[in-house]
Design a protein around this motif. Structure first.
Motif, short mmCIF file in Angstrom:
data_model
loop_
_atom_site.label_atom_id
_atom_site.label_comp_id
_atom_site.label_asym_id
_atom_site.label_seq_id
_atom_site.Cartn_x
_atom_site.Cartn_y
_atom_site.Cartn_z
N SER A 1 6.57 3.93 -4.20
CA SER A 1 6.02 4.25 -2.89
C SER A 1 6.29 5.70 -2.52
O SER A 1 5.44 6.40 -1.98
CB SER A 1 6.56 3.29 -1.83
N LEU A 2 7.48 6.18 -2.86
CA LEU A 2 7.81 7.56 -2.51
C LEU A 2 6.95 8.54 -3.28
O LEU A 2 6.46 9.53 -2.74
CB LEU A 2 9.27 7.85 -2.82
N LEU A 3 6.79 8.28 -4.56
CA LEU A 3 6.13 9.27 -5.39
C LEU A 3 4.61 9.20 -5.28
O LEU A 3 3.94 10.22 -5.36
CB LEU A 3 6.53 9.08 -6.86
N CYS A 4 4.10 7.99 -5.15
CA CYS A 4 2.64 7.88 -5.22
C CYS A 4 1.96 7.87 -3.86
O CYS A 4 0.80 8.20 -3.76
CB CYS A 4 2.23 6.63 -5.99
N ASP A 5 2.68 7.46 -2.86
CA ASP A 5 2.03 7.39 -1.55
C ASP A 5 2.82 8.11 -0.48
O ASP A 5 2.60 7.85 0.69
CB ASP A 5 1.86 5.92 -1.14
N ALA A 6 3.71 8.95 -0.87
CA ALA A 6 4.55 9.69 0.08
C ALA A 6 5.27 8.75 1.02
O ALA A 6 5.48 9.07 2.19
CB ALA A 6 3.72 10.70 0.86
N GLY A 7 5.60 7.61 0.53
CA GLY A 7 6.37 6.68 1.34
C GLY A 7 5.58 5.94 2.37
O GLY A 7 6.13 5.25 3.22
N GLU A 8 4.28 6.04 2.32
CA GLU A 8 3.51 5.40 3.38
C GLU A 8 3.14 3.96 3.06
O GLU A 8 2.93 3.16 3.96
CB GLU A 8 2.23 6.20 3.63
N ARG A 9 3.00 3.68 1.77
CA ARG A 9 2.62 2.32 1.42
C ARG A 9 3.51 1.81 0.30
O ARG A 9 4.12 2.59 -0.42
CB ARG A 9 1.17 2.29 0.92
N PHE A 10 3.55 0.50 0.18
CA PHE A 10 4.39 -0.11 -0.84
C PHE A 10 3.56 -0.97 -1.77
O PHE A 10 2.65 -1.66 -1.33
CB PHE A 10 5.43 -1.03 -0.18
#
Lengths: 449, 467
Positions: free
Chosen positions: B448-457
């Motif tokens: 989630s941190l790397l691929c969606d900047a922490g916005e989605r899981f």
């Protein structure tokens, strides 16, 4: 002694009699300039001149936040910082590093250091520029190095936020965050929380910024027609504040007048400085020749942990990975090509076509290289600008149009977004590869936007 | 839990980003406070309570003998008035240079006091008269004024002047003219003058200010219920004080001079003298090579980083393109090989730089970043350039511009953080041995941190083996 000095000076200066004036101009132009006497004493390495020069160098070399600080650090600390800063700048003479830090001697060396700094770049102008009084509503149109973001600031407060720090999130101290203490290990959730907090702060910033824009716009339109300068047409928030609070703005006027005095001195210095450089040659000559001892290192300064170490690794790693990928992409194609042309005949037309192609590609790559060598696109606007409201139909040429800047920023934004997407895609693929190999788990990733 | 050094680096990086953002917010809020204050009604400057004897004069400010204060400089100027009238008689107000800290001398104060008392009396008399004759509340047009006390000497000379000639008596420096529609009420001028922010004429609802104002029963212009100044209504009347304008124009003139001397000194005696001096310094110091400065190294590092992303972009393009004929194929091949060579060169340069830094013991800048005067700077290539203007035509445009700039900054930061996170977290995921729930949740968080900047899981489902 005085007469001897004068004789020496007269001999040194071609434009005789102007050396004192040049030095006087220099001392007026410098922020906490030592008296002209100090300069003369320094030539003869008099110890009493040393403390003033240490202080001056500290003032000149420290970044803005330090220069404005109310309590300058102790003289020893100042001296250490000056030494480290000069080392950082690539100061060539090792004698400086060997000077004692209590300010008891070394004025000649310090004078040489000051002149070295003055010769390399327009030091005075830079010093003045960084504390320049900004009467208008200044806005930065880019986020580059060393530029104050302005933040549409209305106070002439020379305390810029370092854009690069913002962009790269470097801690403001040169040392790594030692305050971690008990939290040596953190959970990934802490990292997630920090990221979320950052996102929230950005949103906050955006909305505050929007409000400030709206207010400034109002102030500009309400004071239309008031400015004596026709180009500008309206007052800035700073100027309006001056009107609202005249006593409070006395200080602004004083600062402005002080700056004018410094500027006038700088102009005079520029006229007269040739004499100074001739004199500095003589100063250099009076230095005892140092036996070039390449082997022995001077006083070993304590190694400051290089917080940039991480950045070296990052860039080197990236570059290496890139080279690998390029090799992996190019080799099979080369092999395929070789195989393809093995059978074919190579006539003249064919090889000239080949050469032409090579040239074109070479040119493209040279242009690519130029793109990063140059640092930044000279066509792109950057720096601080004074915000001025004008009618849409007004003749251009007075200044930069907001629409242009918006266009440039949009394209930059698009580039950056593409880069970010690409990185995220890379991660996605990598992670998918990793977890896809796991048996027994189904990994449903979030839909790609 | 993350390993210690990894944690430390990540937290340091993120905290740095947060601090920078917070600093920016603080600066912005400071400016916002100022702007908000400007748009509200302007409070009268803190003034001492007037003494009854001085009457209306003491209302606004200074002039009570005990407290000499620099005279208020004029705050408004009706644009309608022709300029020359304002600039006349520099002598009259020369003593009362606004903005310079010169306080009125005691003699002036005495004069003033006598004057005001006389005028007060006249006002009272006139009030009696005019009350009888019906009050005409003058409607102020754009010319409502504030004539500071300083103008009294000149006022005295023309008591009871009619509007038309008012302009001539007004002192220079943009001090406003009284536009007294009723036939000359000099006392009104005077009275309103003291109150720096009393703009009102005529019927006004608001009566701000302390009880001082109530003392002012005498003048018929008591309706000049001094009302608070708002930028919205009267902003166009403002004018900067003379001293300020002079200083500002001198300032821009000097900066222009400086920038012109800078651009003009290309190959003259001074430059050669300087270069000679630098060379002498270099040779006198021994066999060290020409020193690189930390700033230069950092700049080069930045350039190499830029090179990396540009090369990568180009590579993606080439790899994605599908060549249709042999020419394109060949071109693609040449490009890729060329890119590879460039990447190799950059790597070499990187190693060189690193070695040079180590050898020179350059070390980082001692105090937080090389942002001092010496880094290649600042407001464009030329720090001394004259005022450059950015013209905007509507609030919308300005807001768009600023929002875009912030967006660019945010994206740059995000890209950097992404790289840092990739460098720290991906190895962790790689080196995981077993895949228990903890490892899975770590992996999920990293994703989630790397691929969606922490916005989605992402969701992880454990597939129960059937059977």
């Amino acid at each position: 002694m005085g007469r001897q000095r004068r004789r020496v000076d007269r001999a040194a200066g071609a434009g005789s009699g102007t050396l004192p004036e040049a030095i006087a101009a220099l001392s007026r132009a410098l922020p906490c300039g030592p008296s002209p006497e100090t300069f003369r004493r320094a030539k003869f390495d008099r110890p009493e001149a040393a403390p003033a020069l240490w202080q001056l160098l500290f003032r000149v070399l420290s970044p803005i936040s330090e220069a404005g600080a109310t309590a300058p650090p102790a003289p020893e600390a100042q001296a250490r910082l000056v030494k480290a800063a000069l080392r950082s700048e690539g100061y060539p003479r090792p004698a400086l590093a060997q000077l004692p830090e209590d300010g008891s001697r070394g004025s000649r060396e310090l004078l040489l250091a000051l002149s070295w700094l003055l010769a390399r770049r327009p030091l005075l102008e830079r010093l003045l520029a960084r504390t320049r009084v900004r009467l208008g509503d200044e806005v930065a149109v880019c986020e580059c190095l060393g530029v104050s973001t302005g933040c549409l600031g209305t106070e002439p407060d020379p305390c810029p936020l370092q854009c690069e720090d913002l962009a790269f999130g470097r801690a403001n101290t040169g040392l790594p965050a030692l305050g971690l203490g008990s939290e040596l290990h953190v959970d990934i959730r802490h990292v997630q929380w920090l990221m979320g907090k950052l996102r929230f702060q950005w949103r906050n910033l955006v909305s505050t910024q929007q409000e400030q824009c709206a207010l400034l716009s109002k102030i500009h339109s309400y004071t239309w027609g008031c400015h004596s300068d026709q180009c500008l047409g309206h007052l800035s928030a700073t100027e309006t504040e001056v009107l609202r609070d005249p006593e409070g703005s006395q200080q602004l006027l004083q600062v402005l007048e002080q700056e004018n005095a410094h500027l006038a001195a700088t102009v005079e210095w520029r006229r007269r400085e040739l004499v100074f450089w001739q004199w500095m040659d003589t100063v250099l000559d009076t230095c005892p020749q140092q036996a070039p001892d390449a082997g022995s290192q001077p006083v070993f300064l304590p190694k400051i942990p290089d917080h940039r170490g991480g950045q070296w690794e990052l860039v080197a790693g990236e570059m290496q990975a890139l080279e690998e990928e390029l090799r992996a992409a190019a080799e099979p194609r080369r092999a395929a090509w070789e195989a393809q042309v093995r059978g074919q005949s190579r006539d003249l037309a064919w090889s000239s076509a080949l050469r032409a192609l090579q040239e074109t590609v070479g040119q493209e790559l040279a242009a690519l290289r130029w793109a990063w060598d140059q640092g930044r696109d000279p066509a792109q606007p950057h720096g601080l600008y004074r915000l001025v409201r004008s009618e849409p139909g007004a003749p251009a040429g007075r200044g930069l149009q907001a629409a242009e800047v918006i266009g440039a920023l949009r394209s930059k934004e698009a580039c950056l977004e593409a880069a970010l997407r690409q990185l995220q895609g890379q991660c996605r693929r990598e992670l998918a590869r990793l977890v896809g190999a796991l048996p027994g788990f189904v990994w449903i990733s979030s839909p790609v936007r | 839990m993350l390993p210690a050094d990894c944690s430390r680096r990540l937290v340091a990086e993120l905290r740095g980003a947060l601090d920078a953002c917070a600093e920016r917010q603080r600066q912005l809020e400071r400016s916002l406070r100022v702007s908000r204050r400007l748009l509200r009604a302007w409070e009268p400057a803190a003034t001492p309570a007037a003494e009854p004897t001085l009457g209306p004069e003491a209302k606004g400010e200074h002039l009570s003998p005990g407290e000499p204060r620099p005279p208020a400089f004029p705050r408004s100027c009706p644009r309608a008035w022709p300029a020359p009238s304002r600039e006349q008689r520099p002598g009259a107000s020369a003593r009362f240079l606004a903005f310079s800290a010169c306080t009125p001398s005691s003699q002036d104060l005495k004069e003033l006091e006598l004057l005001t008392q006389a005028l007060e009396k006249a006002a009272r008399v006139r009030k009696g008269i005019s009350k009888a004759g019906g009050d005409k509340a003058p409607v102020p047009k754009s010319g409502s004024t504030v004539t500071p006390v300083t103008t009294t000497p000149s006022h005295l000379q023309a008591p009871g002047q009619a509007d038309g000639r008012v302009s001539e008596t007004s002192p220079p420096r943009g001090i406003c003219q009284t536009k007294a529609p009723t036939k000359g009420h000099p006392e009104r001028r005077l009275l309103s003058s003291e109150d720096r922010i009393s703009w009102g004429r005529g019927a006004r609802a608001t009566r701000p200010g302390p009880g001082l104002r109530d003392q002012q029963t005498a003048p018929p212009a008591a309706q000049q219920a001094p009302e608070a100044f708002t930028l919205k209504e009267k902003g166009t009347l403002l004018q900067l004080p003379m001293a300020f304008r002079k200083a500002a124009s001198q300032n821009s003139r000097l900066w222009a001079q400086i920038s012109s001397t800078q651009t003009s000194d290309s190959a003259d005696a001074t430059t050669t003298a300087k270069t000679q001096f630098l060379q002498k310094m270099q040779t006198a110091s021994g066999p060290h090579g020409p020193g690189l400065s930390a700033a230069e190294v950092e700049a080069e590092l930045g350039r190499l980083q830029e090179a990396c992303s540009l090369l990568r972009l180009r590579m993606e393009e080439e790899v994605a393109a599908a060549p249709v004929d042999w020419k394109q194929e060949l071109r693609c091949l040449f490009t890729l090989e060329g890119l590879q060579a460039l990447a190799g060169q950059c790597l070499c340069r990187l190693q060189e730089l690193r070695a040079a830094v180590a050898e020179q013991q350059l070390g980082p800048w001692p105090v937080g970043g090389s942002r001092s005067t010496l880094s290649p700077c600042g407001a464009g290539a030329d720090p001394a350039r004259g005022p450059r203007l950015l013209l905007y035509s509507s609030t919308q445009e300005l807001q768009t511009l600023v929002a875009l700039r912030l967006q660019v900054a945010m994206l740059t930061q995000q890209i950097h953080l992404e790289k840092v996170l990739m460098a720290e977290l991906l190895p962790l995921v790689h080196t995981q041995g077993r895949w228990g729930p903890r490892e899975l949740s770590l992996c999920r968080a990293v994703h989630s941190l790397l691929c969606d900047a922490g916005e989605r899981f992402p969701t992880v489902l454990q597939d129960e083996p059937t059977g």
